[in-house]
Design a protein around this motif. Structure first.
Motif, PDB file in Angstrom:
ATOM      1  N   LYS A  51       3.634  -7.937 -15.523  1.00  0.00           N
ATOM      2  CA  LYS A  51       2.671  -7.623 -14.469  1.00  0.00           C
ATOM      3  C   LYS A  51       3.429  -7.293 -13.185  1.00  0.00           C
ATOM      4  CE  LYS A  51      -1.068 -10.567 -16.198  1.00  0.00           C
ATOM      5  NZ  LYS A  51      -2.002 -11.679 -15.874  1.00  0.00           N
ATOM      6  N   LEU A  52       3.181  -6.109 -12.646  1.00  0.00           N
ATOM      7  CA  LEU A  52       3.853  -5.680 -11.423  1.00  0.00           C
ATOM      8  C   LEU A  52       2.833  -5.366 -10.341  1.00  0.00           C
ATOM      9  CD1 LEU A  52       6.697  -3.321 -12.700  1.00  0.00           C
ATOM     10  CD2 LEU A  52       6.837  -5.744 -12.118  1.00  0.00           C
ATOM     11  N   PHE A  53       3.176  -5.715  -9.112  1.00  0.00           N
ATOM     12  CA  PHE A  53       2.321  -5.433  -7.960  1.00  0.00           C
ATOM     13  C   PHE A  53       3.174  -4.818  -6.862  1.00  0.00           C
ATOM     14  CE2 PHE A  53       0.884  -6.637  -3.741  1.00  0.00           C
ATOM     15  CZ  PHE A  53      -0.422  -6.165  -3.732  1.00  0.00           C
ATOM     16  N   PHE A  54       2.752  -3.663  -6.350  1.00  0.00           N
ATOM     17  CA  PHE A  54       3.458  -3.003  -5.262  1.00  0.00           C
ATOM     18  C   PHE A  54       2.460  -2.578  -4.189  1.00  0.00           C
ATOM     19  CE2 PHE A  54       6.272  -1.858  -8.903  1.00  0.00           C
ATOM     20  CZ  PHE A  54       7.398  -2.553  -8.492  1.00  0.00           C
ATOM     21  N   ARG A  55       2.853  -2.752  -2.943  1.00  0.00           N
ATOM     22  CA  ARG A  55       2.075  -2.262  -1.819  1.00  0.00           C
ATOM     23  C   ARG A  55       2.896  -1.196  -1.098  1.00  0.00           C
ATOM     24  NH1 ARG A  55      -2.161  -4.136   1.241  1.00  0.00           N
ATOM     25  NH2 ARG A  55      -2.160  -6.090   0.071  1.00  0.00           N
ATOM     26  N   SER A  56       2.302  -0.005  -0.972  1.00  0.00           N
ATOM     27  CA  SER A  56       2.986   1.126  -0.321  1.00  0.00           C
ATOM     28  C   SER A  56       4.344   1.374  -0.969  1.00  0.00           C
ATOM     29  CB  SER A  56       3.143   0.865   1.176  1.00  0.00           C
ATOM     30  OG  SER A  56       1.893   0.648   1.777  1.00  0.00           O
ATOM     31  N   TYR A  57       4.362   1.404  -2.298  1.00  0.00           N
ATOM     32  CA  TYR A  57       5.612   1.596  -3.033  1.00  0.00           C
ATOM     33  C   TYR A  57       6.195   2.971  -2.749  1.00  0.00           C
ATOM     34  CZ  TYR A  57       8.702   2.516  -6.976  1.00  0.00           C
ATOM     35  OH  TYR A  57       9.776   2.865  -7.752  1.00  0.00           O
ATOM     36  N   GLN A  58       7.533   3.011  -2.573  1.00  0.00           N
ATOM     37  CA  GLN A  58       8.253   4.261  -2.416  1.00  0.00           C
ATOM     38  C   GLN A  58       9.490   4.234  -3.305  1.00  0.00           C
ATOM     39  OE1 GLN A  58       9.153   4.905   1.714  1.00  0.00           O
ATOM     40  NE2 GLN A  58       7.016   5.273   2.279  1.00  0.00           N
ATOM     41  N   ARG A  59       9.849   5.410  -3.814  1.00  0.00           N
ATOM     42  CA  ARG A  59      11.000   5.494  -4.711  1.00  0.00           C
ATOM     43  C   ARG A  59      12.301   5.228  -3.953  1.00  0.00           C
ATOM     44  NH1 ARG A  59      10.012  11.218  -7.440  1.00  0.00           N
ATOM     45  NH2 ARG A  59       9.020  11.547  -5.420  1.00  0.00           N
ATOM     46  N   THR A  60      12.866   4.078  -4.195  1.00  0.00           N
ATOM     47  CA  THR A  60      14.156   3.718  -3.604  1.00  0.00           C
ATOM     48  C   THR A  60      14.981   3.020  -4.671  1.00  0.00           C
ATOM     49  OG1 THR A  60      13.409   1.537  -2.858  1.00  0.00           O
ATOM     50  CG2 THR A  60      13.054   3.377  -1.352  1.00  0.00           C
TER      51      THR A  60
END
Length: 437
Positions: A51-60
């Protein structure tokens, strides 16, 4: 006592046992385990990515292991993430089963890409950030290709075609839950006449009235509640739960058609609608012994439905043996007629939650949104109060009870907890103007 010892190698060789163990571990427990040794690290690290959660994810390069363990991701929750970054993660999560997109801008081509990248998707919850009244920008039809889809939630301040919704209902045979929030359901009409139409009206005095109407190739009209219910009745014969909120005007007969077509329905929540005795009687008939279906009504909420009377409610109580929750507040189903009769209520051993208003025989519900008080009413006699008390006290499995109404008195339930040993919550509201405390 002999202790059974299992070597680490044997333990890691039994994936079924490890899956059971993992189900009891928190993420903090997993982080501790992966630091024990390399063997445990190799096995349990992928479970951190289920289970993954990201807020405002950007490719870095902050999350390089997503590329490595993406095949283990089963649930992905993204908030305020641009489409480029969404599709970047979807490319590495080929076994994804649950996708939650919140405050995201989507269009029809984006949905097509989601279907292509996540063919095994079972749960999709989308909260769109755009506020557009043009349904063509993001049509839901691509989602019909998700044959394993079980749970779909769509929240957006946009127009949605009723035909698109029905197409998904027919195509996704495993769909169990469909929630549409903030949307406006519309029908699209096409006018094939390319020229302007002229209407001529002639009255009794031979006066002629000409009316010109400009052509409209596409016309969008809001869907009426009756139209929507008729469509649901035709498209959802396997319906198990019906829950409506802020529903457009409809009719009791339209709800009856849905009940007639849904022989397996278990949960009905139709607060503040035109749902009434006609639909309620049809619903009660689904639970009669002549039907061999193993499913039966377990939860009924008709709060605020003025068309529900004591006659319809009595049909449900007499025939729905598996009913566990019943809410009759704001209806006309609390008069003495509900409690009369010699036929036993079949759900007395199953009902756990009851909300009811005890009302006089000549009760008329107050209009919605008003707090005006009605003239004093005649309370029931001691014999009638005892009849009401005996019926209510027959529910031995009650865990929650709420009673109110113009004819409600404390004498009806002097010891409200004694008859139900599992009772946890009791709310009694008596009208002080009737001399009650």
């Amino acid at each position: 006592m002999t202790m059974l010892r299992v070597s680490r190698e044997k333990l890691l060789a039994i994936p079924e046992l490890l899956n059971i163990i993992t189900s009891y571990l928190s993420r903090d427990d997993l982080r501790t385990l992966i630091r024990v040794n390399r063997a445990l690290n190799a096995y349990w690290v992928p479970h951190l990515y289920v289970k993954l959660f990201f807020r405002s994810y950007q490719r870095t390069r902050s999350y390089p292991k997503v590329n490595i363990y993406g095949q283990h991701v089963r649930s992905l929750n993204l908030v305020a993430t641009s489409w480029d970054n969404v599709v970047h993660l979807l490319k590495f999560t080929t076994n994804l089963q649950s996708l939650f997109l919140r405050y995201t801008i989507l269009n029809t081509s984006h949905l097509q890409e989601i279907v292509r990248l996540t063919p095994h998707l079972r749960v999709l919850h989308a909260t769109l950030a755009q506020s557009s009244m043009e349904p063509l920008n993001c049509r839901m039809t691509p989602l019909a290709s998700l044959k394993r889809l079980e749970d779909l939630s769509w929240e957006a301040a946009t127009e949605v075609r009723i035909d698109d919704v029905l197409f998904i209902l027919k195509s996704c045979s495993q769909l169990k839950s469909l929630a549409l929030s903030l949307v406006t359901l519309i029908e699209e009409f096409k006018d094939t006449n390319a020229s302007a139409r002229r209407l001529i009206k002639v009255d009794d005095n031979k006066h002629v009235e000409l009316e010109f109407r400009s052509p409209m190739s596409n016309r969008h009209l809001p869907v009426e509640g009756t139209t929507l219910l008729n469509a649901i009745a035709k498209a959802c014969p396997q319906l198990k739960q019906l829950s409506v909120k802020n529903f457009p005007p409809s009719s009791d007969a339209a709800f009856e058609q849905v009940m007639k077509a849904s022989e397996q329905i278990q949960i009905v929540s139709v607060k503040n609608t035109e749902f009434g005795d006609i639909a309620l009687t049809q619903l009660a008939r689904l639970s009669l012994p002549m039907f061999t279906s193993p499913h039966s009504l377990v939860d009924l909420n008709v709060e605020g439905c003025f068309n529900v009377t004591s006659r319809g409610a009595r049909m449900v109580l007499e025939n729905c043996a598996s009913l566990r929750s019943l809410n009759l507040l704001g209806t006309r189903a609390g008069t003495i007629d509900l409690f009369k009769g010699s036929k036993p209520w079949s759900c007395v051993k199953a009902l756990e939650r009851l909300r009811l208003e005890i009302q006089p025989v000549d009760f008329q519900p107050r209009p919605r949104g008003t707090v005006q008080r009605l003239p004093p009413v005649r309370l029931y006699t001691a014999e009638e109060q005892q009849m009401i008390k005996d019926r209510i006290c027959s529910f031995k499995a009650l865990m929650g009870l709420e009673l109110k109404g113009d004819a409600m008195t404390f004498e009806m339930l002097e010891a409200p907890v004694s008859f139900a040993p599992e009772m946890r919550r009791v709310l009694l509201h008596c009208d002080q103007s009737q001399g009650q405390r």
